[in-house]
Design a protein around this motif. Structure first.
Motif, PDB file in Angstrom:
ATOM      1  N   ARG A  56       0.825  -1.213   0.000  1.00 23.80           N
ATOM      2  CA  ARG A  56       0.000   0.000   0.000  1.00 23.80           C
ATOM      3  C   ARG A  56       0.861   1.266   0.000  1.00 23.80           C
ATOM      4  O   ARG A  56       0.524   2.257  -0.666  1.00 23.80           O
ATOM      5  CB  ARG A  56      -0.944  -0.010   1.202  1.00 23.80           C
ATOM      6  N   ALA A  57       1.976   1.219   0.714  1.00 24.60           N
ATOM      7  CA  ALA A  57       2.884   2.380   0.712  1.00 24.60           C
ATOM      8  C   ALA A  57       3.469   2.600  -0.684  1.00 24.60           C
ATOM      9  O   ALA A  57       3.619   3.746  -1.134  1.00 24.60           O
ATOM     10  CB  ALA A  57       4.002   2.162   1.731  1.00 24.60           C
ATOM     11  N   TRP A  58       3.794   1.515  -1.385  1.00 26.37           N
ATOM     12  CA  TRP A  58       4.335   1.633  -2.745  1.00 26.37           C
ATOM     13  C   TRP A  58       3.276   2.222  -3.690  1.00 26.37           C
ATOM     14  O   TRP A  58       3.578   3.105  -4.505  1.00 26.37           O
ATOM     15  CB  TRP A  58       4.779   0.258  -3.233  1.00 26.37           C
ATOM     16  N   VAL A  59       2.049   1.744  -3.594  1.00 31.28           N
ATOM     17  CA  VAL A  59       0.981   2.265  -4.441  1.00 31.28           C
ATOM     18  C   VAL A  59       0.769   3.753  -4.178  1.00 31.28           C
ATOM     19  O   VAL A  59       0.576   4.550  -5.107  1.00 31.28           O
ATOM     20  CB  VAL A  59      -0.327   1.478  -4.211  1.00 31.28           C
ATOM     21  N   ALA A  60       0.842   4.136  -2.904  1.00 28.22           N
ATOM     22  CA  ALA A  60       0.659   5.551  -2.552  1.00 28.22           C
ATOM     23  C   ALA A  60       1.769   6.418  -3.152  1.00 28.22           C
ATOM     24  O   ALA A  60       1.516   7.556  -3.581  1.00 28.22           O
ATOM     25  CB  ALA A  60       0.629   5.706  -1.036  1.00 28.22           C
ATOM     26  N   ARG A  61       2.994   5.893  -3.196  1.00 29.14           N
ATOM     27  CA  ARG A  61       4.100   6.658  -3.795  1.00 29.14           C
ATOM     28  C   ARG A  61       3.897   6.856  -5.292  1.00 29.14           C
ATOM     29  O   ARG A  61       4.471   7.768  -5.885  1.00 29.14           O
ATOM     30  CB  ARG A  61       5.432   5.951  -3.544  1.00 29.14           C
ATOM     31  N   HIS A  62       3.090   5.998  -5.895  1.00 28.37           N
ATOM     32  CA  HIS A  62       2.823   6.092  -7.325  1.00 28.37           C
ATOM     33  C   HIS A  62       1.369   6.492  -7.584  1.00 28.37           C
ATOM     34  O   HIS A  62       0.748   6.026  -8.544  1.00 28.37           O
ATOM     35  CB  HIS A  62       3.156   4.759  -7.998  1.00 28.37           C
ATOM     36  N   ASP A  63       0.872   7.394  -6.762  1.00 29.40           N
ATOM     37  CA  ASP A  63      -0.509   7.840  -6.920  1.00 29.40           C
ATOM     38  C   ASP A  63      -0.735   8.514  -8.265  1.00 29.40           C
ATOM     39  O   ASP A  63      -1.836   8.447  -8.823  1.00 29.40           O
ATOM     40  CB  ASP A  63      -0.884   8.792  -5.786  1.00 29.40           C
ATOM     41  N   ALA A  64       0.308   9.145  -8.808  1.00 30.04           N
ATOM     42  CA  ALA A  64       0.159   9.783 -10.117  1.00 30.04           C
ATOM     43  C   ALA A  64      -0.171   8.759 -11.195  1.00 30.04           C
ATOM     44  O   ALA A  64      -0.836   9.077 -12.188  1.00 30.04           O
ATOM     45  CB  ALA A  64       1.445  10.531 -10.481  1.00 30.04           C
ATOM     46  N   THR A  65       0.274   7.521 -11.008  1.00 33.54           N
ATOM     47  CA  THR A  65      -0.011   6.456 -11.973  1.00 33.54           C
ATOM     48  C   THR A  65      -1.362   5.796 -11.717  1.00 33.54           C
ATOM     49  O   THR A  65      -2.131   5.540 -12.645  1.00 33.54           O
ATOM     50  CB  THR A  65       1.088   5.376 -11.923  1.00 33.54           C
ATOM     51  N   TYR A  66      -1.674   5.535 -10.434  1.00 35.62           N
ATOM     52  CA  TYR A  66      -2.833   4.703 -10.116  1.00 35.62           C
ATOM     53  C   TYR A  66      -4.030   5.480  -9.564  1.00 35.62           C
ATOM     54  O   TYR A  66      -5.170   5.023  -9.693  1.00 35.62           O
ATOM     55  CB  TYR A  66      -2.431   3.615  -9.121  1.00 35.62           C
ATOM     56  N   GLY A  67      -3.774   6.576  -8.892  1.00 34.89           N
ATOM     57  CA  GLY A  67      -4.877   7.362  -8.344  1.00 34.89           C
ATOM     58  C   GLY A  67      -5.659   6.650  -7.267  1.00 34.89           C
ATOM     59  O   GLY A  67      -6.869   6.862  -7.124  1.00 34.89           O
TER      60      GLY A  67
END
Length: 549
Positions: A294-305
């Motif tokens: 979840r921390a990794w996904v949050a760091r890539h919020d620009a990609t996944y939103g």
């Protein structure tokens, strides 16, 4: 038990083994059974079983393994050859009914003078098949090893075509969609208890008298017979996950027949951890790895939103769970299928980009990617049910489990408050062991003094959830002279032959030259996935393609 008279070469082997064995049979020292743990009836190794291994290994060594083309059902390339090796259903009756274990092999690709023998692999489970392993000879990470060794895979007893075990109709086992409450109600718990009892009865009905013989000690004995069938004086072995426990058991039971072993992502072998407490600790570790994702996904919020914080990503996941509970995606993906798909991301960070993208697309109204990664595949139903059946049989047979539901409920209700992601799913998977009818073993106390074994190489990722890092430390402590290589601040489950060049370098040095670090070594973590670079590579590949006509 009746005593059978064996004649000829097998008879002389059993006689010498009986003379050498201590009166009353070998015992496996364990630990006191904890509160609420049903002891059941216990299985002890006997002189007949010890002798049975000698007989089965001698017979396999004489017969060898007749390798030839693989059956089409194995779906293996033509350069892989297959055969079988017979092992006794019951090592106390070594000349009785046999199980033909399927074996696969690709010969060493280097010069004959450089060949070092056969390298046997077990992927874990329990219930996993390594029949695919010879294909690793074509993978860059295994190139040097495949030049020096025949790469050998096999299907353990009960798995695949090795006298397969089934406990339930595969279509029912993979039926979807299903729910996955993190705070199950009393009525839901009773429903799952009833299902666990039915599953245990199904295993007993289909497994019959053979069910009790599907256990880790027999798996280790089978490995010894396979060694002999391959014509190897000593075993060279790589085991991952449960395969580490299997390898450790073999090493303790047959120390004189061990050449080199790589034990990758180790199970904690302490007798009081096999298997109930190991599963409790696993649920805690999965919570930590779920947080990493979840921390990794949050760091890539620009990609996944999906959220700029781990909490925000959790909110997106819970939103998807609620929607799927109301309306399953494609009529196939419910909350349990969602959890299972994201559990895979807790095993391997290679899965992170695709899982995150599937969740993002689903929440934007496109369920196709989520269906692709989470919906059960009917063509895999038989294999999945078979793997789960063998997993259940081995774990239930290996050790005492709590037989009082109140113990499970107490322990896991408390655990789920701090580790909700996987706790209850882990309970439902293992609960048939509370109602198991076959006798239970007392786990072998895996332990050797320095000098008893050649150095064994243990590999571990610090944040591995399926086999928490503490288990590798415990195995390292118990196996005198072993060497531990740690991939720091990483959490993929199974790191041998992966993307970490430092880890692979230690494995190559060990298997090819017998070199190890003095006692411990560390490797920096492999890079986490970068969705931006993945997207860029996809664009570059598309540009490199010829124009469509």
């Amino acid at each position: 038990m009746s005593v059978r008279v064996w004649r000829g070469v097998f008879g002389s082997l059993v006689l010498s083994a009986l003379v050498a064995a201590p009166a009353g049979g070998a015992t496996f020292p364990g630990v006191p059974v904890g509160e609420g743990t049903g002891q059941g009836s216990r299985v002890r190794a006997t002189p007949l079983e010890d002798a049975g291994v000698l007989i089965a290994a001698a017979r396999a060594g004489t017969a060898g393994i007749g390798f030839g083309p693989c059956a089409a059902v194995e779906q293996l390339p033509s350069y892989v050859e297959c055969g079988t090796v017979d092992v006794p259903v019951d090592y106390a009756e070594p000349l009785g009914r046999q199980i033909p274990l399927t074996v696969s092999r690709v010969r060493a690709g280097g010069p004959a003078a450089a060949r070092q023998g056969a390298l046997v692999y077990n992927p874990g489970g329990p219930g996993g098949s390594a029949m695919y392993f010879p294909k690793a000879s074509r993978w860059p990470e295994w190139k040097r090893i495949a030049g020096a060794y025949d790469l050998v895979g096999y299907a353990p007893r009960g798995v695949g075509r090795s006298a397969p075990l089934s406990c339930q109709d595969p279509a029912d086992f993979t039926k979807s969609p299903t729910q996955a409450p993190t705070e199950p109600s009393a009525s839901y718990k009773q429903e799952r208890i009833a299902r666990a009892k039915a599953y245990a009865r199904g295993c007993a009905r289909h497994g019959g008298a053979d069910l009790r013989h599907i256990n880790s000690l027999n798996n280790a004995r089978d490995l010894e017979v396979l060694r002999a069938g391959l014509g190897e004086d000593k075993l060279t072995y790589v085991g991952s996950s449960y395969g580490t426990y299997l390898g450790a058991l073999h090493a303790v039971l047959f120390p004189g027949h061990v050449r080199r072993m790589v034990l990758d992502s180790a199970v904690d072998p302490a007798p009081d951890k096999i298997w109930y407490r190991n599963n409790l600790e696993q649920s805690v570790a999965f919570e930590g790895r779920w947080a990493d994702f979840r921390a990794w996904v949050a760091r890539h919020d620009a990609t996944y939103g999906l959220g700029t914080t781990a909490a925000g990503v959790q909110h997106s996941y819970e939103l998807a769970r609620a929607r799927l509970a109301h309306e399953p995606a494609g009529g196939k993906v419910g909350p349990e299928q969602l959890r299972s798909a994201f559990l895979q991301a807790a095993y391997f960070d290679d899965y992170w980009p695709r899982r995150a993208a599937a969740l993002a697309k689903y929440l934007k109204g496109d369920p196709s990617a989520l269906i692709a990664v989470a919906a059960p595949d009917p063509e895999e139903a038989v294999e999945e049910e078979n793997g789960n059946a063998v997993y259940t049989a081995v774990e239930c047979n290996d050790a005492p489990w709590p037989t009082d539901w109140k113990v499970w409920d107490r322990d896991n209700t408390a655990l789920a408050r701090r580790a909700p992601f996987e706790t209850w799913a882990n309970v439902w998977m293992n609960l048939p062991c509370a109602y198991w009818s076959a006798p239970r073993q007392q786990p072998l106390d895996v332990r050797t003094a320095p000098g008893v074994l050649p150095p064994l190489l243990i590999l571990a990722a610090e944040r591995d959830a399926a086999t928490p890092y503490a288990g590798s430390l415990e195995l390292h402590r118990r196996l005198g002279g072993s060497v531990l290589v740690t991939e720091q601040d990483a959490g993929s489950h199974g790191i041998v032959g992966g993307s970490n060049a430092c880890v692979n370098g230690h494995v190559d040095a060990y298997l090819l030259e017998g070199r190890t670090p003095v006692r411990r070594a560390s490797c920096a973590p492999h890079p986490q996935p970068d969705p931006v670079s993945l997207d860029q590579r996809a664009v570059e590949r598309e540009r490199a393609l010829p124009p469509a006509v």
